[in-house]
Scaffold this active site. Structure first.
Site, PDB file in Angstrom:
ATOM      1  CE  LYS A 179      27.953  14.598  25.887  1.00 55.15           C
ATOM      2  NZ  LYS A 179      28.292  15.630  24.887  1.00 55.15           N
ATOM      3  CE  LYS A 235      28.389   9.992  19.636  1.00 54.23           C
ATOM      4  NZ  LYS A 235      28.452  11.118  20.534  1.00 54.23           N
ATOM      5  CD  GLU A 295      32.569  11.456  16.038  1.00 56.06           C
ATOM      6  OE1 GLU A 295      31.437  11.220  16.454  1.00 56.06           O
ATOM      7  OE2 GLU A 295      33.535  11.720  16.774  1.00 56.06           O
ATOM      8  CG  ASN A 307      32.330  15.400  17.062  1.00 51.99           C
ATOM      9  OD1 ASN A 307      31.879  16.494  17.432  1.00 51.99           O
ATOM     10  ND2 ASN A 307      32.410  14.355  17.863  1.00 51.99           N
ATOM     11  CB  SER A 332      29.840  18.402  18.927  1.00 51.63           C
ATOM     12  OG  SER A 332      30.030  17.030  19.130  1.00 51.63           O
TER      13      SER A 332
HETATM   14  O1  LIG Z   1      31.501  15.429  24.748  1.00 55.42           O
HETATM   15  C1  LIG Z   1      32.693  15.273  25.097  1.00 55.42           C
HETATM   16  O2  LIG Z   1      33.235  15.933  25.998  1.00 55.42           O
HETATM   17  C2  LIG Z   1      33.538  14.218  24.455  1.00 55.42           C
HETATM   18  C3  LIG Z   1      34.836  14.034  24.874  1.00 55.42           C
HETATM   19  C4  LIG Z   1      35.636  13.045  24.316  1.00 55.42           C
HETATM   20  C5  LIG Z   1      35.136  12.238  23.344  1.00 55.42           C
HETATM   21  C6  LIG Z   1      33.812  12.408  22.908  1.00 55.42           C
HETATM   22  C7  LIG Z   1      33.032  13.387  23.439  1.00 55.42           C
HETATM   23  N1  LIG Z   1      31.729  13.574  23.059  1.00 55.42           N
HETATM   24  C8  LIG Z   1      31.072  12.819  22.075  1.00 55.42           C
HETATM   25  C9  LIG Z   1      30.332  13.733  21.193  1.00 55.42           C
HETATM   26  O3  LIG Z   1      30.846  14.028  20.182  1.00 55.42           O
HETATM   27  C10 LIG Z   1      29.066  14.370  21.671  1.00 55.42           C
HETATM   28  O4  LIG Z   1      28.513  13.658  22.736  1.00 55.42           O
HETATM   29  C11 LIG Z   1      27.940  14.577  20.655  1.00 55.42           C
HETATM   30  O5  LIG Z   1      28.400  14.941  19.411  1.00 55.42           O
HETATM   31  C12 LIG Z   1      26.966  15.643  21.189  1.00 55.42           C
HETATM   32  O6  LIG Z   1      27.700  16.820  21.470  1.00 55.42           O
HETATM   33  P1  LIG Z   1      27.064  18.023  22.293  1.00 55.42           P
HETATM   34  O7  LIG Z   1      25.797  18.426  21.625  1.00 55.42           O
HETATM   35  O8  LIG Z   1      28.081  19.118  22.223  1.00 55.42           O
HETATM   36  O9  LIG Z   1      26.842  17.535  23.667  1.00 55.42           O
END
Ligand SMILES: O=C(O)c1ccccc1NCC(=O)[C@H](O)[C@H](O)COP(=O)(O)O
Length: 378
Positions: free
Chosen positions: A163, A224, A273, A295, A332
């Site tokens: 990412k 994704k 999800e 999530n 997340s």
């Molecule tokens: O990550 C964001 O800001 C986001 C915003 C809008 C829609 C989706 C988004 N993210 C997708 C995800 O849920 C995350 O990339 C994934 O779960 C990993 O999360 P993290 O470990 O907090 O980067």
């Protein structure tokens, strides 16, 4: 066996082609497809799927039969738009702008995605995408890889996310070499990888997905994306995806049913999800779901709260998940071994982690730090 293929996202489109499995390897002739009918626009008589489907119902399998009789199709027949149907299911994200102002970032992403996908479909219609499916590398067992890692390591299997940026945090890593990062994740024990393919908001793309697969990475790959149309599922498979994300906060039940059927036919895993009880209940009522992601991030507000995973898996819902043998992914906001233990205690068997790894100097070496121990590769 006859099979009904119906896509309700933004449109209703149906075909009743020949035997189920080989039909994916060949392209369908236009005659096999019903005309596409824009949802949410005009009120029409019953969509072709219903009339043709019901006429041939005796030749259809149970899954398809229940689908064509589903409440949503009947709602559609009575003139409801896809947005009306979605709203009835508690979905706040509207597929079709009725004002110029989206309610939140997720709605904006979806409105942009609708336009993007309609352009892509003009460039490469589904029949052409289907012709390239045979050239795709065989689909890998995403759920199998998660289960094996959990059994091997005794901690949730890692889906490590490649990412570059996100709407909530901006650019996460300037020096971004997706193939190197993917290899490092695999080497340090990731069971699967999640590859962002949305360009506008995450600076991802499908070239990254293809490059990671071509570089010899063995981990199954999650595409994704913000999927709103079946075309994207076929496209993802044609580019080498082994799994796709379906967001219950965006897709009404009929889309989820149809898309999970399509995933099964393509050998893809669907990661469903959810973010709240209502979404989880909807998904638990749909047959054949193997993998659910909870999530912790509210995609409408960006707020992250890890207790959501715990809350959703408490009581009867957790029982149903266990009884159905569904693997739950905690998604997340996971930064420390305590965060991982917390979701593991809630009965999570896999975690999806982006930011906390990608921001480290060496994202692969950060994996033992996240789990408090080395993770063994298969
Ligand atoms: O990550 C964001 O800001 C986001 C915003 C809008 C829609 C989706 C988004 N993210 C997708 C995800 O849920 C995350 O990339 C994934 O779960 C990993 O999360 P993290 O470990 O907090 O980067």
């Amino acid at each position: 066996m006859q099979s009904l293929c119906l896509s309700a996202s933004a449109r209703v489109r149906v075909s009743i082609p020949g035997p189920t499995s080989p039909r994916l390897a060949r392209s369908l002739s236009p005659a096999e497809w019903a005309p596409e009918i824009p949802m949410g626009s005009v009120r029409r008589s019953a969509p072709l799927c219903c009339t043709r489907g019901l006429q041939e119902a005796s030749a259809l399998d149970n899954e398809t039969y229940s689908l064509i009789n589903s409440i949503e199709v009947r709602e559609w027949e009575s003139g409801k738009s896809i947005d009306d149907i979605a709203a009835n299911q508690g979905i706040r994200i509207r597929r079709h702008p009725s004002t110029n102002t989206p309610r939140n970032i997720l709605e904006k992403i979806i409105w942009d995605k609708v336009i993007e996908v309609s352009e892509l479909k003009k460039e490469k219609p589904l029949t052409l995408v289907k012709e390239t499916l045979a050239d795709a590398p065989p689909a890998r067992d995403f759920v199998g890889a998660l289960k094996a890692s959990y059994e091997r390591n005794g901690v949730p299997a890692l889906i490590a996310e490649v990412k570059k940026a996100s709407p909530s945090k901006g650019v996460l890593r300037e020096d971004f070499d997706p193939v190197e990062i993917a290899k490092a994740y695999e080497q340090h024990g990731a069971a699967c990888l999640s590859i962002l393919t949305d360009e506008k908001y995450f600076q991802g793309n499908f070239k990254i997905l293809e490059a990671v697969r071509k570089a010899g990475v063995q981990c199954p790959l999650l595409c994704k994306e913000f999927i709103i149309d079946s075309w994207q599922i076929y496209y993802a498979r044609s580019k080498g995806a082994d799994a796709v994300l379906l967001i219950a906060g965006v897709l009404p039940d009929i889309d989820i049913k149809l898309m999970t059927m399509e995933c099964r036919e393509l050998g893809l895993t669907a990661l469903l999800e959810v973010h709240n009880e209502r979404e989880l209940d909807r998904v638990l009522n749909i047959d054949g779901i193997q993998l659910i992601g909870i999530n912790n991030r509210d995609l409408e507000t960006f707020e992250v709260d890890n207790s959501i995973t715990k809350r959703l898996l408490e009581g009867e819902r957790g029982e149903i998940v266990r009884k159905k043998g569904i693997i739950v992914v905690g998604e997340s906001g996971l930064f420390t071994p305590d965060d991982v233990s917390y979701v593991q205690n809630a009965d999570v068997k896999a975690v999806l982690v982006g930011e906390s790894l990608i921001k480290q100097n060496d994202p692969g070496k950060a994996i033992p730090g996240l789990f408090g121990k080395e993770i063994l590769q298969c």
